[in-house]
Structures are given as structure tokens and as C-alpha cells.
Scaffold this motif. Sequence first.
Motif, short mmCIF file in Angstrom:
data_model
loop_
_atom_site.label_atom_id
_atom_site.label_comp_id
_atom_site.label_asym_id
_atom_site.label_seq_id
_atom_site.Cartn_x
_atom_site.Cartn_y
_atom_site.Cartn_z
N GLU A 1 33.96 26.67 44.60
CA GLU A 1 35.51 26.58 44.45
C GLU A 1 36.05 27.95 44.43
O GLU A 1 35.29 28.67 43.93
CB GLU A 1 35.90 25.66 43.10
CG GLU A 1 37.28 25.34 42.88
CD GLU A 1 37.56 24.31 41.68
OE1 GLU A 1 36.20 23.95 40.86
OE2 GLU A 1 38.63 23.85 41.36
N ASP B 1 30.38 25.86 36.41
CA ASP B 1 31.33 25.12 35.87
C ASP B 1 30.69 24.31 34.68
O ASP B 1 31.50 24.01 33.72
CB ASP B 1 31.96 24.36 36.83
CG ASP B 1 33.13 25.02 37.50
OD1 ASP B 1 33.43 26.18 37.45
OD2 ASP B 1 33.87 24.48 38.25
N HIS C 1 28.61 27.33 43.15
CA HIS C 1 29.68 26.32 43.38
C HIS C 1 30.98 27.10 44.18
O HIS C 1 31.01 28.32 43.96
CB HIS C 1 30.27 26.07 41.96
CG HIS C 1 31.42 25.39 41.86
ND1 HIS C 1 31.76 24.58 42.65
CD2 HIS C 1 32.38 25.22 40.91
CE1 HIS C 1 33.03 23.80 42.45
NE2 HIS C 1 33.37 24.29 41.31
N ASP D 1 37.97 29.58 42.28
CA ASP D 1 37.91 30.43 41.19
C ASP D 1 36.97 31.20 41.27
O ASP D 1 36.86 32.20 40.21
CB ASP D 1 38.10 29.45 40.13
CG ASP D 1 37.23 28.34 39.80
OD1 ASP D 1 36.77 27.70 40.73
OD2 ASP D 1 37.06 28.16 38.52
FE FE2 Z 1 34.97 24.14 39.80
#
Ligand code: FE2
Length: 405
Positions: A85, A169, A83, A87
Motif C-alpha cells: 500500500e 499494518d 505490504h 503509505d
Molecule cells: Fe495498508
Amino acid sequence: MKKAVKITDGIYRLGANIKNGDLFEGMWPIPDGVSLNCYIVKGAKTALIDLVGDWAQAPSDIKKQLESIPVKLSEIDYLVLNHIEPDHTSWLEDFLKEAPQIELVTNKKGAALVESFYGITENVRVIDTGDTISLGDNKELIFHNIPNVHWPETMITFEKESGILFSCDAFGSYGSIKDSVFDDEISEKDHNFFDVESLRYYANIVSSFSKFVLKAIEKLSIYDIKVIAPSHGIIWRENPGEIIERYRKFAQYLEGPAEPEITVIWGSMYGNTEKILHSVIKGIRSESVPVHVHRVPDEDVSWALASAWKSRGLVFGMPTYEYKMFPPIASVLNMFNLKHVYNKKVFRFGSFGWSGGAQKEFDAATEGMKWDFIDPLEWKGKADEDIHEQAFERGRQLALMIKEQ
Ligand SMILES: [Fe+2]
Ligand SMILES: Cc1cc2nc3c(=O)[nH]c(=O)nc-3n(C[C@H](O)[C@H](O)[C@H](O)COP(=O)(O)O)c2cc1C
Ligand SMILES: [Fe+2]
């Protein structure tokens, strides 16, 4: 935690806690922090599964933990990005400066995001569902796309021999990791904490993608999952089914009915609406239906969203403000719409000064959310005894509807 945590031979968890004070996604409060987890899978070759953001001390924590295994940055062959993203990826550019030999592994949509976020196009292996990478020493990674949980590129990595699902996530939670990262080693109190924080994480981050969550759970059922290792929260090795079933339940709240509970969200300027709130709550309690009360704007919408997501019934208490809804409640409704808080039984009440207006805007704002309303209750200025009695009755009526559903 200063050391990497061994999950099984050759597989380790690395992690950092982001402390209170920061906001997740720049908006969600995390009073008890959040963990960023990533994983080393070491065969003849070594893979790092997911990275961490360049957030607080996370990169230095991860480096120290790599040393504790020990694994040098120069010894890592693959970085799997489930993923993109930030973070999990905002450390990427600096990380690759220290480990330029690493091949990135992600799907087509992930590769496009790596390019648009970080300008990286070299040394990227694009994989698809079912593709594998053998690391040697019986370690084999298999990849599976689970689109829109919660970004389009989201995928998981499954290690065949150990049965560990690296889910990023998915199956995650807010909350820092304290003494232990495993479900069988944390106290009942900590389990209760992660119960609550996984719901809030789900409602805040994932809820609008609930249909995709159900599809993902279905797809992943082909694997013999022994351990769930997410990128936020604890690792489920004793009972991986628990977090899967919890996520299935959360996702099913989208269509309802959710739990036989009522969430009350209210705001009041001068107390006229607040006084009636107590009669509504008494009415709900007279039928022994659990009620969760959230005042805005005092409390962030993050919590109201979590309890609304799991409740069958919603109550909104607010006065009229400049011919419209009390703005903090308008903002809650906007968020509920965005996050697909659908299929609820709903009651709204509130005071106005001269001609009102909140109810009209409320009706318009909630169109399309598949809410089933009971008659609203409005009055001018201070409420009299009759309004108190009606408020009690409406609370009771909603509670009865919730119980019958
Ligand atoms: Fe995420
Ligand atoms: C800034 C402000 C704007 C208001 N706008 C309206 C309005 O447009 N229409 C109306 O009927 N009452 C309006 N009111 C009156 C309130 O709705 C009324 O005082 C109500 O009793 C407030 O409820 P509360 O005590 O729960 O805050 C307004 C009050 C304030 C302070
Ligand atoms: Fe994340």
C-alpha cells in the motif's frame, strides 16, 4: 523524532509523523496524526523493513534518522516490503534512484503489485512463508504471509534472535508518536489514547478482514514473539500480548456479541427526530448501559464505525427524506455494510411528514447484515407524549437485550 530509536543491538526504528489535516487512505480523519514506522536490521548485511510513503516530510525524516545510526543508503542490501500500500511504498521509485543496489524482498503477490504500481521488475527477490534471509551476526529474517490483513499480499517479517515481529499494518494504530515509541515508556493517558485510536484504525481499515486477522494470529503463534513492531503506532516490547489480544478481541466482534454497549447514530433536519433521541437515550441509561452518540453528517463516519464495531447494540435515528432514508444515515449504513458491522441488536426511529419511506429503505439496506431488530418507532411530524414514552421503553428494551446477551 530526529534520531533513529535503538530497539536492540543492530535493530532500529525509523519513523515519521503525518500530522492532522491529511486524510488516511484519502478518507479517514487523523486529528492526532499517524506514524509511519520502518526498521533497520543490521548484521553483516543490512535490511530495511518496509519503507514510507512519499507523504509530507516522511522521506526526509527517514533519511536523517538513517544518518543518525549511521547507515548510508548505499549500505542497505535489502528492502523488505511486507505490504505494498502506498503509505509504505510511494517513495520507492525515488528511493531506489538513490540506492539502486538494494534488492527488494517480497512475496509473489507483492512482486506483482510492485510491478503494477511502480513498474519495477528488476532486483526483486520473491520469497514465501518460511523462507529466510541470513544477515550475518546472528540476525536472521523469516517471512510469513498473512493474506488479506488487509491486502492480499500482506506478510510479516520475524527476526529470530531478537524475537521482533515486524507486522506492518497488523497491530497498528492511528496517532502520532510523541516522546517515546515504546509501550513501557508512554504514560497511561497515552496508552488510553492508543487504545481508542487502535480501535478506530481497526474498524476503519481492517474490520472487514476480521476472519483473516484471526487466522493470522493463529499462524503467528508458532513464533516466540518478544516485541511487536508495527508500521503505525507504538512498539510493544514490555507487553506484546496486549496488542495481540486487543486485535483478537476486535476481530471477534465480527461474530459478536461485542461489548455490552449501545451506539446511537442520528441525523435530523428540523429537530423532530432529535427530540425523541433524548427519550431513547434516557431509556438506555435507565438500565445503566453505556451509550455512545454520533450525529451525522456533523461528525465523520470514522468514529461512529469504531464505536458501532465494539457495541452489541445500535440505534439509528433519522427522518424520511424524499421518500427514502435521511441521506447521511444511508451513507453510514453503506459504510457499515462494507465494513461488515454484523450481528447487532438494532432499533430505528424517526419522524416523517406525510407518508414516510425511510423505514422501507432501511429494512432493504440492512438485509444480510445479521441484525436482530426490535420494533421501529415512526410518527408524523412532531412527537407527542405517547411517542416519548414508547421511545423510552424501546431504549430500555434494547438495553435489557444487550445485558442479557
Ligand atoms: Fe495498508
Ligand atoms: C427535503 C425534505 C424532504 C422530505 N421528504 C419526505 C418524504 O418523502 N416523505 C415524508 O413523509 N416526509 C418527508 N419530509 C418531511 C420530514 O420527514 C419531516 O419534516 C420530519 O419531521 C423531519 O424530521 P426532523 O425534524 O427530525 O428532520 C421531507 C422533508 C424535507 C425537508
Ligand atoms: Fe499502512
